[in-house]
Design an enzyme around this catalytic site. Sequence first.
Site: not given
Length: 511
Positions: A53, A83, A195, A277, A280, A326, A411
């Site tokens: 791949y 990309h 990647n 609160y 405290r 990844f 994906e």
Amino acid sequence: MSIQIDGSNLTIDQVVAVARGGEKVEFAPEARRRIESSAELVGKLVDRNIAIYGVTTGIGEFARIRISAEMGAELQRRIIYSHAAGVGEPFPEDVVRSAMLLRANTLARGNSGVRFQVPRILVDMLNNGVTPVVCEKGSLGVSGDLSPMSQLSVVCLGEGEAFYNGERLPGGEALRRAGLKSVDLTYKEGLGFINGSQMCTGGAALQLADARNLIKNALVAAAMTIDALKGVQSAYDARLHAVRPFYGQNLVARHLRTLMEGSRIIAEKSGKVQDGYSMRCTPQVLGPTVDAWNYVARQVETEMNSSADNPLFFTEDEAYLAGGNFHSQNIALAMDFLAMAMAEVADLSERHTNRLMNPVLSGLPDFLVEGKGLNSGLMVAQYTAAALVSENKVLAHPAVVDSISVSADQEDHVAMTPISVRKCGEILRNVTNVLAIEIMAAAQAFDFRRPLEPGRGTKPAYLKVREVVDHLENDRVLYPDIEKIARLVGSGEIVGAVEAEVGGLEIEQPR
């Protein structure tokens, strides 16, 4: 002295030292050996005509298409080109530098199948001040931070843009001025550059450092408020917290006791049985944020020292495995958690400020100023804190619960980690200002307690504030005061002054 990376031992503080402090980086000797062995294995597998791949196939939905060995180098270059599709403003340089360091550290593990020149160019750029221009938006947090890491990587090829000596230049020119040469790619090296989750994880590491500083400031601010309001000290007794043995809760109670020790204000009893609160329960509210910080730090440091791309190569077995290391779901969940935990820091701080402002609750002048009616004092400073707290409630909505399928449904589950990290950063900026407002108000309250003096740790905090902001006698423009104290908060100067007196306010849980 340089920071040596070997793929397994990088820390958050080292990331900060390199990304913000300019610390030099070098590879451990065994890291180079592992990297080169991994590259040799890729060559052997390609020679055997095995379908790998992203090496001898396309990527994403195109993984079904075989690529000839002769086109392998061109495939890697086109992977980076295609990309590099981000948008938005450039990341701050420290975030990009942290990503470069983390990517080099991941490659140092020797599972990525790249030659040594790939991580080396990243380290050379770090050491010589070349920082790629990388757009903030475009990554989904899976298959790595593909878009930003590609934009980073094009500079390694001598293209794109980079900052050098404060100037934005063409990438090739920045390399030339720094005395560096671009790299040529071969099998797997385009994927090897991009990647992984290093842009998100690098940003997360820096935010953890910032969050740690803010938590320490929150401890100081809370102690100042409780001190100024003559808080009932039984709420912080070690025995009370020991029977509920959460690490963070007990740590916060201990730090509060130390910070308020010796206060003459508290010694003058208020007559109250217990406080509201927000006072405290300060250990029970800030304590879980400490625990959250420690959890997130473990997640981020684990990811920093992992092999996080695809495919991975295992030299001892002469094997490669395609999978999904990844995927940054772990960082997305962790940073959404940190965002919520830090939003609570501001939420508690604003309630402290409110108590300081209200004369019924504080026993002090309305809005911490004399001459009510003519003077409004710090009234609207609390409005600002409330506005920031409300904004944080929106920003704290988790990004990780969303997912949009991409790449023709190859994906089909994504983490949206960059959004988790970006939102958390905005929350931290808001927290800084909310804490500054509480500290400003507490310092003003101390002035009305004179001649009684605050505690061992709260007094140096008060004195540090008074170095930059005077007591508010009559109304004046307030935003410069808030900005000055916010700078003290962000820089760690208030915490530094306190720690010089009482010792460290550490929040890290021993591992």
